[in-house]
Motif scaffolding. Structure first.
Motif, PDB file in Angstrom:
ATOM      1  N   UNK A 263       0.846  -1.186   0.000  1.00 31.81           N
ATOM      2  CA  UNK A 263       0.000   0.000   0.000  1.00 31.81           C
ATOM      3  C   UNK A 263       0.883   1.239   0.000  1.00 31.81           C
ATOM      4  N   UNK A 264       0.334   2.345  -0.486  1.00 32.11           N
ATOM      5  CA  UNK A 264       1.075   3.601  -0.434  1.00 32.11           C
ATOM      6  C   UNK A 264       1.415   3.932   1.012  1.00 32.11           C
ATOM      7  N   UNK A 265       2.642   4.312   1.248  1.00 34.68           N
ATOM      8  CA  UNK A 265       3.130   4.558   2.598  1.00 34.68           C
ATOM      9  C   UNK A 265       4.101   3.489   3.036  1.00 34.68           C
ATOM     10  N   UNK A 266       3.901   2.281   2.505  1.00 29.73           N
ATOM     11  CA  UNK A 266       4.861   1.193   2.704  1.00 29.73           C
ATOM     12  C   UNK A 266       5.564   0.871   1.398  1.00 29.73           C
ATOM     13  N   UNK A 267       4.839   1.016   0.281  1.00 33.04           N
ATOM     14  CA  UNK A 267       5.402   0.749  -1.034  1.00 33.04           C
ATOM     15  C   UNK A 267       4.767   1.712  -2.035  1.00 33.04           C
ATOM     16  N   UNK A 268       5.354   2.899  -2.283  1.00 37.98           N
ATOM     17  CA  UNK A 268       6.650   3.344  -1.766  1.00 37.98           C
ATOM     18  C   UNK A 268       6.554   3.754  -0.297  1.00 37.98           C
ATOM     19  N   UNK A 269       7.655   3.643   0.388  1.00 35.82           N
ATOM     20  CA  UNK A 269       7.710   4.019   1.788  1.00 35.82           C
ATOM     21  C   UNK A 269       7.606   5.541   1.895  1.00 35.82           C
ATOM     22  N   UNK A 270       7.054   6.021   2.999  1.00 37.27           N
ATOM     23  CA  UNK A 270       6.810   7.459   3.122  1.00 37.27           C
ATOM     24  C   UNK A 270       8.086   8.284   3.053  1.00 37.27           C
ATOM     25  N   UNK A 271       9.230   7.693   3.430  1.00 39.59           N
ATOM     26  CA  UNK A 271      10.493   8.441   3.416  1.00 39.59           C
ATOM     27  C   UNK A 271      10.981   8.720   2.004  1.00 39.59           C
ATOM     28  N   UNK A 272      10.448   7.999   1.015  1.00 40.37           N
ATOM     29  CA  UNK A 272      10.833   8.248  -0.375  1.00 40.37           C
ATOM     30  C   UNK A 272      10.051   9.452  -0.884  1.00 40.37           C
ATOM     31  N   UNK A 273      10.739  10.550  -1.134  1.00 35.59           N
ATOM     32  CA  UNK A 273      10.061  11.796  -1.494  1.00 35.59           C
ATOM     33  C   UNK A 273      10.415  12.287  -2.895  1.00 35.59           C
ATOM     34  N   UNK A 274      11.685  12.183  -3.270  1.00 34.22           N
ATOM     35  CA  UNK A 274      12.107  12.689  -4.572  1.00 34.22           C
ATOM     36  C   UNK A 274      11.710  11.714  -5.670  1.00 34.22           C
ATOM     37  N   UNK A 275      11.601  12.174  -6.920  1.00 29.31           N
ATOM     38  CA  UNK A 275      11.293  11.257  -8.021  1.00 29.31           C
ATOM     39  C   UNK A 275      12.270  10.084  -8.115  1.00 29.31           C
ATOM     40  N   UNK A 276      13.556  10.349  -7.869  1.00 24.67           N
ATOM     41  CA  UNK A 276      14.548   9.269  -7.934  1.00 24.67           C
ATOM     42  C   UNK A 276      14.302   8.233  -6.838  1.00 24.67           C
ATOM     43  N   UNK A 277      13.956   8.712  -5.640  1.00 23.95           N
ATOM     44  CA  UNK A 277      13.684   7.783  -4.534  1.00 23.95           C
ATOM     45  C   UNK A 277      12.431   6.961  -4.797  1.00 23.95           C
ATOM     46  N   UNK A 278      11.416   7.590  -5.380  1.00 31.10           N
ATOM     47  CA  UNK A 278      10.173   6.873  -5.697  1.00 31.10           C
ATOM     48  C   UNK A 278      10.455   5.793  -6.747  1.00 31.10           C
TER      49      UNK A 278
END
Length: 701
Positions: free
Chosen positions: A511-526
C-alpha cells in the motif's frame, strides 16, 4: 580448440550464446530478472579458457556476495574450468592489500574491524554525543556511504548540503563531518581499518605505486563484473585501476534492479558503459526462465511508463515457462488480518505438500516481520528470517560442526554416513521428530536437519563418502557462505530477497506509505521503490500473491490505498489494483481479470477475499439477520471445541456472514458459497442447513 568449447556454446540460447561466443573486448550485458546472466558469463569465461583465448589464472570475476562468487566457482568447475579467480570486490582487494602492503608500505597490513559500531560509539563518546544503538547503526551506514562516495571529513559537509542529504541521529552536516574525523582517529589509535578502507587503501597503493599496478595488470588481463548496476564510486575507481588502459572487460547488470542507491550504488556506470567504450558490444538477455508468463506479464507492466514505453535501461522480459496461476491481489481489513490470512494460506500449502523452503513472505521493512512470525508460529509453520545471523554462524550449527569434526577422527566406515551424522547431531540437541513449538526452537531444529539432509546429498553423489569428507564439505561451504536449504518458510525484506527465488511468493504491505515508503520523497527515490517492488515480484517462479491492509489496527478507519505502482496492472490483478478505485453501481466491469467478481447489491468490483466470500462489497449494507449470524457463530464455537481446532478452521466469519445473508435452502445452494468446499460440505453441511431451516421456520411462526 578444446573439444568442449563448442559444447559450452551449444547449451545456450541465442542471446546467451552471443555473450559467450565473444570473449575478447568490452561487452555490456543488460540482463533482465531470471534470464540466466550467471549462466551466460560463466559460459563466456569457460569458452574463453577452453578455446585458448584466456589463461584461467589471468581472469578475475568479481561480484558482490560471497554466495554469488561461490556459485560462480562451482559452475566453472562443473564446466571443466579451474583456476579462475571469482571473488567479491572486498575479497579481491584484501588479497592484494595483504600481498602488496609489505613492499609498498612496509610491515603487515592492518587488521580489518568486523564491525564499525564500537568505533562509532567511541567516536561519539569523545564528542560527548548521546547515541543509542539505532543511532550508532545509522551513523555507521552514513560513514560507509561517505567513504564509498570518496568523501572525506573535509568534503562531507559541502557534498551532503549540495545533495540535500540529512545526516542521521539528529546531527547536522558539520557535526557529522566531525564524527567522521573522530572515527578515523579511533581507528588509528586502535591500529585497525574498516571494510571501505580495504578498497580505499588498495586503490591508493595501485594509484601511487606503478610497479604494483603493473604487477596486478600483468596477473589479471580479463575482467568480468556481475551485478554492475550496484557498483559505487569507490568500486568503480578500483576497477579502473585494475583494468588500466585495456578493454577486456565484461559487465553484467540490470538497471531495473538497482535498489542500493542508499549505499552509494549507481546504475550510471552500467548505463554509461557504451560512452566509455564506444566499440563495446551490448547484449540484452530477455528470455525469462524463472517465472510463469503470468508473473512476467505483471513484472513488465510494473516497469512501463505512463505512455506505454520502457523505463530507462530496463528490458522487456519474454517468458519461457509454461502457463501458471494468475497473480492475486488480496485486501485485508487490517495488518493482523493480513498476517493471519497469509499464514493460513501458507499453512494450507504446506499441508498440501508444498515444501516450506519454496515459500517466501516478503515485505518492505524489517518491522513488518514480527507480525508475520507470530501468525506463522500460531499455525505451527516453520519459518526462517533471512537477513539475520548467517547459517554457519549460528551457535547450534557451530556446535554441531565441532562435534562432527571430533567424530570424524574415529569414523571406521561401519555406519552409513547419513546415519552417523544423525547420531552425532543427537548430541547437539537435534531430535528425530520436529518440536511441536515454533519460533527459535523450530528454527534450531531446522538448521540441524539441514545438515542431516546435506549428508544425504553427499552420500547420494559419492557412495564412498565418509565423515572427514563431509566435514571438509561443510568447511568449504562455510568459507563460501554456501548454506544448505533449510526447511522453513522464508521471511525477508525485499532488499534481502534480491538474488533469490521461490515457487510461491507472498508480497505483503503493498500500500502507499509502505510501497513506496513514506520516506521516499524525490522522483529518484520513488523510482527506486518501484524497482524494489519489481525485484520482489520477479522472485516468484509460479505462484504470486500481492496483499495490503486497509488499516493498521482492527477497528481503525480503512484509509490505505493500493500502491501507486500497481496502477496499470489491472489486466492482471483486477480493478482493485487501482490506487484510487471508483465503485461503479449497476454495471459490471468489462475487465478480463480473473479475480473480478461483482457485488450482488451494487454490481461493483469485489477486491478482497472477504468481499468475494460474502458476495457483497463493504460499502453496501449487510442483508443478513444478526440473530442467524450469532446462532451460526455459537454452533461454530461448539463444533471447534469438540474438534480441538481454532474456530476459523470450521468456517471463517466471512463464510458465516455469506451463509447468514444467502440463507441456503439445500446442499446445492450451500456449496455455491465460497469457503464451503466439498470436505466441509460433507462434514458440516447437514448441521448448517438444519440450523438455517430451524431459524427460518421460527421466523415465519
Amino acid at each position: 580448440m578444446h573439444p568442449g568449447a563448442d559444447q559450452v556454446l551449444d547449451a545456450l540460447d541465442p542471446e546467451q550464446r552471443e555473450v559467450a561466443a565473444h570473449p575478447r573486448g568490452p561487452m555490456c550485458v543488460l540482463a533482465g530478472a531470471g534470464t540466466g546472466k550467471t549462466r551466460a558469463i560463466t559460459h563466456r569465461i569457460a569458452y574463453g579458457v577452453l578455446s585458448g583465448t584466456y589463461q584461467p589464472q589471468r581472469v578475475l570475476a568479481v561480484t558482490f556476495t560471497a554466495r554469488a562468487a561461490g556459485e560462480m566457482r562451482t559452475r566453472l568447475r562443473d564446466l571443466g574450468v579451474g583456476g579462475v579467480q571469482a571473488r567479491t570486490f572486498h575479497a579481491a582487494a584484501l588479497r592484494q592489500l595483504h600481498y602488496f602492503w609489505p613492499q609498498a608500505i612496509g610491515g603487515a597490513a592492518p587488521e580489518v574491524m568486523p564491525h564499525k559500531a564500537g568505533a562509532v560509539a567511541e567516536a561519539g563518546g569523545r564528542l560527548r554525543l548521546r547515541l543509542d544503538s539505532p543511532g550508532v547503526r545509522d551513523l555507521a551506514s552514513e560513514i560507509e556511504w561517505a567513504k564509498v562516495s570518496l568523501l572525506t571529513p573535509d568534503t562531507y559537509a559541502s557534498a551532503a548540503t549540495a545533495q540535500r542529504r540529512e545526516p542521521p541521529a539528529g546531527l547536522d552536516a558539520t557535526a557529522m563531518a566531525r564524527l567522521m574525523a573522530t572515527y578515523e582517529d579511533v581507528k588509528s589509535d586502535r591500529g585497525v581499518i574498516d571494510f571501505e578502507d580495504v578498497l580505499l587503501l588498495t586503490a591508493g597503493i595501485l594509484g601511487e605505486h606503478q610497479e604494483v599496478a603493473r604487477a596486478v595488470r600483468s596477473q589479471y588481463r580479463h575482467f568480468v563484473v556481475d551485478e554492475y548496476q550496484d557498483v559505487n564510486r569507490l568500486q568503480q575507481t578500483l576497477l579502473d585501476l585494475w583494468v588500466g588502459e585495456r578493454d577486456d572487460l565484461c559487465v553484467v547488470g540490470d538497471p531495473a534492479q538497482t535498489i542500493y542507491s542508499f549505499t552509494g550504488a549507481s546504475p550510471e556506470h552500467l548505463l554509461g558503459f557504451r560512452s566509455r567504450f564506444p566499440q563495446a558490444r551490448v547484449v540484452e538477455l530477455v528470455r525469462n526462465y524463472r517465472s510463469t508468463p503470468q508473473v512476467v506479464t505483471l513484472a513488465n507492466l510494473l516497469l512501463r511508463t505512463p505512455g506505454g514505453g520502457r523505463r530507462s535501461g530496463s528490458v522487456e522480459l519474454r517468458a519461457q515457462r509454461e502457463e501458471g496461476p494468475q497473480p492475486e491481489l488480496v485486501v485485508a481489513d487490517d495488518d493482523p488480518a493480513e498476517a493471519e490470512g497469509v499464514a493460513a494460506r501458507v499453512a494450507g500449502l504446506v499441508a498440501d505438500g508444498h515444501p516450506a523452503s519454496e515459500i517466501a513472505v516478503l515485505f518492505r521493512t524489517n518491522g513488518q516481520s514480527e507480525q508475520m512470525e507470530s501468525a506463522l508460529a500460531e499455525k505451527g509453520v516453520p519459518y526462517l528470517v533471512r537477513g539475520g545471523e548467517r547459517f554457519f554462524s549460528r551457535k547450534e550449527v557451530r556446535d554441531a560442526v565441532l562435534l562432527l569434526r571430533g567424530a570424524a577422527r574415529t569414523d571406521d566406515g561401519e555406519v552409513p554416513l547419513p546415519d552417523l551424522v544423525r547420531d552425532v547431531l543427537l548430541g547437539a540437541g537435534w531430535t528425530r521428530e520436529p518440536p511441536t513449538s515454533g519460533g527459535a526452537a523450530r528454527e534450531r531444529w531446522e538448521s540441524l536437519s539441514a545438515l542431516a539432509a546435506l549428508s544425504d546429498d553427499l552420500a547420494a553423489t559419492d557412495a564412498e563418502a565418509r565423515l572427514p569428507g563431509f566435514v571438509r564439505e561443510l568447511d568449504e561451504r562455510a568459507a563460501a557462505q554456501h548454506a544448505p536449504t533449510v526447511q522453513g518458510v522464508t521471511l525477508a525484506s525485499l532488499h534481502a530477497a534480491k538474488g533469490l527465488e521461490w515457487d510461491t511468493v507472498f508480497l505483503v504491505g503493498c500500500s502507499d506509505g509502505l510501497m513506496p515508503i513514506t520516506m521516499a520523497e524525490t522522483p529518484a527515490e520513488i523510482e527506486e521503490e518501484r524497482r524494489l517492488l519489481y525485484v520482489g515480484l520477479t522472485r516468484a517462479r509460479t505462484r504470486l500473491v500481492v496483499s495490503y491492509a486497509r488499516a493498521r489496527t482492527p477497528g481503525a478507519k480503512g484509509t490505505r490505498r493500493p500502491s501507486r505502482f500497481l496502477d496499470g496492472t489491472e489486466a492482471v490483478l483486477g480493478a482493485g489494483a487501482r490506487s484510487t478505485p471508483k465503485r461503479r453501481r449497476g454495471t459490471s466491469s468489462k475487465s478480463s481479470a480473473p479475480l473480478r467478481t461483482a457485488c450482488r447489491v451494487c454490481g461493483g468490483d469485489l477486491t478482497t477475499a472477504k468481499e468475494r466470500t460474502i458476495g457483497r462489497c463493504t460499502l453496501c449494507p449487510p442483508t443478513m439477520d444478526e440473530q442467524l449470524f450469532e446462532t451460526l457463530r455459537e454452533w461454530r464455537l461448539e463444533t471447534a471445541k469438540e474438534a480441538s481446532v481454532p474456530a476459523y478452521v470450521v468456517f471463517t466469519d466471512a463464510t458465516l456472514t455469506a451463509i447468514a445473508e444467502r440463507v441456503p435452502a439445500d446442499t446445492r445452494e450451500l456449496s455455491r458459497i465460497p469457503g464451503v468446499g466439498a470436505a466441509k460440505l460433507e462434514k458440516f453441511g447437514d448441521a448448517v442447513l438444519a440450523l438455517v431451516k430451524d431459524f427460518s421456520e421460527s421466523q415465519s411462526d
